[in-house]
Design a protein around this motif. Structure first.
Motif, PDB file in Angstrom:
ATOM      1  N   LEU A  12       1.262  -1.133  -0.003  1.00 43.73           N
ATOM      2  CA  LEU A  12       0.126  -0.099   0.026  1.00 43.73           C
ATOM      3  C   LEU A  12       0.968   1.408  -0.114  1.00 43.73           C
ATOM      4  CD1 LEU A  12      -3.091  -1.187   2.583  1.00 43.73           C
ATOM      5  CD2 LEU A  12      -2.791  -0.525   0.003  1.00 43.73           C
ATOM      6  N   LYS A  13       2.114   1.399   0.756  1.00 42.41           N
ATOM      7  CA  LYS A  13       2.332   2.210   0.393  1.00 42.41           C
ATOM      8  C   LYS A  13       3.303   2.779  -0.637  1.00 42.41           C
ATOM      9  CE  LYS A  13       6.687   4.257   3.586  1.00 42.41           C
ATOM     10  NZ  LYS A  13       6.149   5.802   3.700  1.00 42.41           N
ATOM     11  N   LEU A  14       4.107   2.070  -1.146  1.00 40.96           N
ATOM     12  CA  LEU A  14       5.049   1.558  -2.239  1.00 40.96           C
ATOM     13  C   LEU A  14       4.062   1.267  -3.550  1.00 40.96           C
ATOM     14  CD1 LEU A  14       8.587   0.869  -0.559  1.00 40.96           C
ATOM     15  CD2 LEU A  14       7.279   3.507  -1.406  1.00 40.96           C
ATOM     16  N   PHE A  15       4.142   0.539  -4.034  1.00 42.02           N
ATOM     17  CA  PHE A  15       3.794  -0.389  -4.903  1.00 42.02           C
ATOM     18  C   PHE A  15       1.940   0.117  -5.306  1.00 42.02           C
ATOM     19  CE2 PHE A  15       1.032  -3.036  -7.413  1.00 42.02           C
ATOM     20  CZ  PHE A  15       1.620  -3.607  -8.669  1.00 42.02           C
ATOM     21  N   TRP A  20      -0.504   3.380  -9.592  1.00 41.92           N
ATOM     22  CA  TRP A  20      -1.151   4.743 -10.316  1.00 41.92           C
ATOM     23  C   TRP A  20      -0.554   5.423 -10.870  1.00 41.92           C
ATOM     24  CZ3 TRP A  20      -4.879   2.827 -12.609  1.00 41.92           C
ATOM     25  CH2 TRP A  20      -5.614   1.211 -11.777  1.00 41.92           C
ATOM     26  N   THR A  21       0.649   6.469 -10.183  1.00 40.98           N
ATOM     27  CA  THR A  21       0.596   7.160 -10.602  1.00 40.98           C
ATOM     28  C   THR A  21       1.612   7.021 -11.841  1.00 40.98           C
ATOM     29  OG1 THR A  21       1.012   8.347  -8.279  1.00 40.98           O
ATOM     30  CG2 THR A  21       1.802   9.077 -10.004  1.00 40.98           C
ATOM     31  N   THR A  22       2.418   6.201 -12.459  1.00 40.80           N
ATOM     32  CA  THR A  22       3.114   6.021 -13.828  1.00 40.80           C
ATOM     33  C   THR A  22       1.171   6.190 -14.609  1.00 40.80           C
ATOM     34  OG1 THR A  22       4.395   4.772 -12.636  1.00 40.80           O
ATOM     35  CG2 THR A  22       4.217   4.349 -14.672  1.00 40.80           C
ATOM     36  N   ILE A  23       0.157   5.057 -14.202  1.00 43.48           N
ATOM     37  CA  ILE A  23      -0.418   5.093 -15.327  1.00 43.48           C
ATOM     38  C   ILE A  23      -1.160   5.642 -15.255  1.00 43.48           C
ATOM     39  CG2 ILE A  23      -2.832   3.641 -15.324  1.00 43.48           C
ATOM     40  CD1 ILE A  23      -0.521   1.803 -15.960  1.00 43.48           C
ATOM     41  N   LEU A  24      -1.565   6.626 -14.399  1.00 45.28           N
ATOM     42  CA  LEU A  24      -2.432   8.025 -14.882  1.00 45.28           C
ATOM     43  C   LEU A  24      -1.745   9.160 -15.000  1.00 45.28           C
ATOM     44  CD1 LEU A  24      -4.682   8.357 -11.412  1.00 45.28           C
ATOM     45  CD2 LEU A  24      -5.498   7.747 -13.186  1.00 45.28           C
ATOM     46  N   LEU A  65      -3.457   9.329   2.584  1.00 46.13           N
ATOM     47  CA  LEU A  65      -2.946   8.361   3.189  1.00 46.13           C
ATOM     48  C   LEU A  65      -2.848   6.572   2.923  1.00 46.13           C
ATOM     49  CD1 LEU A  65      -7.517   8.308   1.062  1.00 46.13           C
ATOM     50  CD2 LEU A  65      -6.370   8.529   3.822  1.00 46.13           C
ATOM     51  N   LEU A  66      -1.772   7.080   1.907  1.00 44.61           N
ATOM     52  CA  LEU A  66      -0.829   5.901   1.932  1.00 44.61           C
ATOM     53  C   LEU A  66       0.417   5.685   2.622  1.00 44.61           C
ATOM     54  CD1 LEU A  66      -2.204   4.078  -1.012  1.00 44.61           C
ATOM     55  CD2 LEU A  66      -2.622   4.397   1.439  1.00 44.61           C
ATOM     56  N   TRP A  67       1.446   7.529   2.126  1.00 45.02           N
ATOM     57  CA  TRP A  67       2.585   7.801   2.421  1.00 45.02           C
ATOM     58  C   TRP A  67       2.933   7.198   3.889  1.00 45.02           C
ATOM     59  CZ3 TRP A  67       6.381   6.702  -0.096  1.00 45.02           C
ATOM     60  CH2 TRP A  67       7.977   7.287   0.038  1.00 45.02           C
ATOM     61  N   PRO A  68       2.207   7.826   4.939  1.00 44.67           N
ATOM     62  CA  PRO A  68       3.031   7.770   6.330  1.00 44.67           C
ATOM     63  C   PRO A  68       2.936   6.682   7.100  1.00 44.67           C
ATOM     64  CG  PRO A  68       0.998  10.124   6.167  1.00 44.67           C
ATOM     65  CD  PRO A  68       0.790   8.547   4.718  1.00 44.67           C
ATOM     66  N   LEU A  69       1.716   5.855   6.367  1.00 46.17           N
ATOM     67  CA  LEU A  69       1.952   4.470   6.828  1.00 46.17           C
ATOM     68  C   LEU A  69       3.390   3.849   7.078  1.00 46.17           C
ATOM     69  CD1 LEU A  69      -0.637   2.285   5.127  1.00 46.17           C
ATOM     70  CD2 LEU A  69      -0.870   3.861   7.370  1.00 46.17           C
ATOM     71  N   LYS A  70       3.703   3.319   8.877  1.00 49.31           N
ATOM     72  CA  LYS A  70       4.562   3.181   8.718  1.00 49.31           C
ATOM     73  C   LYS A  70       5.115   1.351   9.064  1.00 49.31           C
ATOM     74  CE  LYS A  70       6.384   7.233   9.673  1.00 49.31           C
ATOM     75  NZ  LYS A  70       5.540   7.884   8.383  1.00 49.31           N
ATOM     76  N   ARG A  71       6.304   0.449   9.320  1.00 48.03           N
ATOM     77  CA  ARG A  71       6.366  -0.813   9.147  1.00 48.03           C
ATOM     78  C   ARG A  71       7.194  -0.907  11.062  1.00 48.03           C
ATOM     79  NH1 ARG A  71       7.196  -5.816   7.909  1.00 48.03           N
ATOM     80  NH2 ARG A  71       9.394  -7.134   8.860  1.00 48.03           N
ATOM     81  N   TYR A  80      10.119  -0.079  16.916  1.00 45.53           N
ATOM     82  CA  TYR A  80      10.611   0.173  15.966  1.00 45.53           C
ATOM     83  C   TYR A  80      10.040   0.525  15.023  1.00 45.53           C
ATOM     84  CZ  TYR A  80      14.613  -2.443  19.239  1.00 45.53           C
ATOM     85  OH  TYR A  80      15.642  -2.728  20.401  1.00 45.53           O
ATOM     86  N   VAL A  81       9.860   1.765  14.314  1.00 41.06           N
ATOM     87  CA  VAL A  81       9.037   2.520  13.373  1.00 41.06           C
ATOM     88  C   VAL A  81      10.581   1.911  11.911  1.00 41.06           C
ATOM     89  CG1 VAL A  81       7.368   4.325  12.955  1.00 41.06           C
ATOM     90  CG2 VAL A  81       8.264   3.079  15.095  1.00 41.06           C
ATOM     91  N   SER A  82       9.615   2.000  11.184  1.00 42.67           N
ATOM     92  CA  SER A  82      10.212   1.936  10.244  1.00 42.67           C
ATOM     93  C   SER A  82       9.585   3.100   8.916  1.00 42.67           C
ATOM     94  CB  SER A  82      10.978   0.998   9.396  1.00 42.67           C
ATOM     95  OG  SER A  82      11.582   1.580   8.118  1.00 42.67           O
ATOM     96  N   ASN A  83       9.999   3.391   8.012  1.00 39.07           N
ATOM     97  CA  ASN A  83       9.291   3.636   6.643  1.00 39.07           C
ATOM     98  C   ASN A  83      10.044   3.278   5.056  1.00 39.07           C
ATOM     99  OD1 ASN A  83      11.635   5.830   6.666  1.00 39.07           O
ATOM    100  ND2 ASN A  83      10.233   7.309   6.062  1.00 39.07           N
ATOM    101  N   TYR A  84      10.483   1.752   5.696  1.00 38.74           N
ATOM    102  CA  TYR A  84      11.204   1.364   4.867  1.00 38.74           C
ATOM    103  C   TYR A  84      12.593   1.810   4.378  1.00 38.74           C
ATOM    104  CZ  TYR A  84       7.385  -1.888   4.309  1.00 38.74           C
ATOM    105  OH  TYR A  84       6.054  -2.393   5.216  1.00 38.74           O
TER     106      TYR A  84
END
Length: 150
Positions: A12-15, A20-24, A65-71, A80-84
């Motif tokens: 959800l965060k990266l793919f 969808w940004t590439t397609i649009l 919505l999606l970019w703020p999600l963390k692991r 331990y919080v990661s944004n990849y």
């Protein structure tokens, strides 16, 4: 080490945003640079602005919505919080103010609120894997501060 976030976070965060940004963006570029006579002289103005609007709306939605999600992972003492791209850790007993769970549609989100500002801000949101979180709560009860469910 206990992982609390879902495996779907990476998807959800990266793919999803990149795909969808590439397609649009490609569709928008084609709509703006194609000649009108290729479509039998029909006006493409509304289609062009529609694709541009969809692209801008999608990018803003992904950023909000999606970019703020963390692991999120924990060993019971630290979280331990990661944004990849980088990882930060905080102590449950000293740095974390509250842990809140919320539901939205089919997803279950959690927010970790810190006492002060951390590397990723004061609030960190992540997509919860219910079974992993429940397993953590059973094995290490009392670690999560002010656990609330809404």
């Amino acid at each position: 080490m206990y992982r609390l976030s879902s495996n779907a976070t990476l998807f959800l965060k990266l793919f999803v945003p990149v795909f969808w940004t590439t397609i649009l963006a490609a569709l928008t570029i084609v709509a703006w640079f194609v000649r009108d006579n290729l479509f039998e002289g029909s006006l493409l103005t509304s289609f062009r602005y529609g694709t541009l609007f969809a692209l801008v709306l999608a990018v803003i939605s992904f950023l909000v919505l999606l970019w703020p999600l963390k692991r999120v992972e924990t060993d019971g003492e630290k979280v331990y919080v990661s944004n990849y791209f980088r990882t930060a850790f905080y102590r449950w007993d000293q740095d974390v103010e509250s842990f809140t769970e919320t539901r939205f549609l089919f997803f279950r989100f959690a927010t970790i609120r810190l006492n002060g500002v951390g590397s990723f801000g004061r609030k960190m949101r992540f997509l919860v894997d219910k079974s992993l979180l429940d397993n953590f709560k059973e094995e290490l009860p009392g670690v999560l501060p002010h656990s609330e469910a809404t």
